[in-house]
Design a protein around this motif. Sequence first.
Motif, PDB file in Angstrom:
ATOM      1  N   ARG A 294       0.830  -1.196   0.000  1.00 46.69           N
ATOM      2  CA  ARG A 294       0.000   0.000   0.000  1.00 46.69           C
ATOM      3  C   ARG A 294       0.869   1.252   0.000  1.00 46.69           C
ATOM      4  NH1 ARG A 294      -3.453   2.750   4.792  1.00 46.69           N
ATOM      5  NH2 ARG A 294      -4.614   4.159   3.496  1.00 46.69           N
TER       6      ARG A 294
ATOM      7  N   VAL B 119      -8.600   7.595   1.190  1.00 48.20           N
ATOM      8  CA  VAL B 119      -8.888   6.341   0.483  1.00 48.20           C
ATOM      9  C   VAL B 119     -10.376   6.158   0.190  1.00 48.20           C
ATOM     10  CG1 VAL B 119      -6.837   5.138   1.302  1.00 48.20           C
ATOM     11  CG2 VAL B 119      -8.963   5.000   2.633  1.00 48.20           C
TER      12      VAL B 119
ATOM     13  N   TYR C  72      -5.472   5.066  -7.569  1.00 46.28           N
ATOM     14  CA  TYR C  72      -5.053   3.929  -6.743  1.00 46.28           C
ATOM     15  C   TYR C  72      -6.251   3.019  -6.482  1.00 46.28           C
ATOM     16  CZ  TYR C  72      -1.150   7.107  -5.683  1.00 46.28           C
ATOM     17  OH  TYR C  72      -0.078   7.964  -5.766  1.00 46.28           O
TER      18      TYR C  72
ATOM     19  N   LYS D 109      -6.879  -0.046  -6.418  1.00 53.33           N
ATOM     20  CA  LYS D 109      -6.708  -1.214  -5.559  1.00 53.33           C
ATOM     21  C   LYS D 109      -6.911  -0.874  -4.093  1.00 53.33           C
ATOM     22  CE  LYS D 109      -3.462  -4.767  -4.172  1.00 53.33           C
ATOM     23  NZ  LYS D 109      -2.194  -5.454  -4.457  1.00 53.33           N
ATOM     24  N   TRP D 110      -6.607   0.376  -3.714  1.00 48.93           N
ATOM     25  CA  TRP D 110      -6.643   0.781  -2.313  1.00 48.93           C
ATOM     26  C   TRP D 110      -7.882   1.613  -1.980  1.00 48.93           C
ATOM     27  CZ3 TRP D 110      -3.280  -2.172  -0.145  1.00 48.93           C
ATOM     28  CH2 TRP D 110      -2.140  -2.567  -0.865  1.00 48.93           C
ATOM     29  N   TYR D 111      -8.737   1.806  -2.975  1.00 50.38           N
ATOM     30  CA  TYR D 111      -9.973   2.563  -2.740  1.00 50.38           C
ATOM     31  C   TYR D 111     -10.937   1.703  -1.930  1.00 50.38           C
ATOM     32  CZ  TYR D 111     -14.447   4.809  -3.757  1.00 50.38           C
ATOM     33  OH  TYR D 111     -15.668   5.416  -3.642  1.00 50.38           O
TER      34      TYR D 111
ATOM     35  N   ALA E 103     -10.515   1.804   6.399  1.00 51.14           N
ATOM     36  CA  ALA E 103      -9.362   2.559   5.907  1.00 51.14           C
ATOM     37  C   ALA E 103      -8.537   3.043   7.079  1.00 51.14           C
ATOM     38  CB  ALA E 103      -9.841   3.763   5.086  1.00 51.14           C
TER      39      ALA E 103
END
Length: 199
Positions: free
Chosen positions: A154, A166, A175, A177-179, A188
């Motif tokens: 991350r 996020v 990003y 993948k990290w949402y 988060a």
Amino acid sequence: MPLPPPDISRTPLHTRSIRVQGFAREDGLWDMEAELIDVKAYDFFRADGSAMPAGRPIHHMHLRITIDDGYTIVAAQAAYDAAPYGAHCTCIEAAYQDLVGMNLLKNFRQRVKERFGRVQGCTHMTELSLVLPTAAVQSMAGRRRENAEKTQKRPFQLDGCHALDVTGPVVQTHYPKWYVGEDNADQAAPDPSFFSHTT
């Protein structure tokens, strides 16, 4: 977008310029070079009677640090082109080698203040050193991006500012993948390592 023009007429007094450049070295280390220049917009006389014309630097100083991949300083050098009290100011140059061993992301600003506060350092050189952490992070952004893609780790900057929340659209776009979305906002957790470089 720049600031709107002021509503009241003004007279310029002082300009401080700070410039920082980051360099990748052939030996795998990284150099950060910072420069500070202070000039007045008017002529004046110093206490000793010498004239200082407008635009001539009162302070002009340089600071170079070399850091490793973990943001630890392995070499440091300070230098002056101009200082208001001449050799009484510049004799502190060598003290800034004590930056060696400090880590830009681990309580750096606090450690600098403890080591170079008040009579132990130069106010302006110390202020110049305090801009190095975020400049170094920007300088090494490409390497971090490559590493993140390889390791699937991350990115540390997420949740480090309001744009990189996020749960927000920037993370969703850049990003994904990290949402986590607002529905999963409680999942988060900010990476505390990001905030350590601002202390």
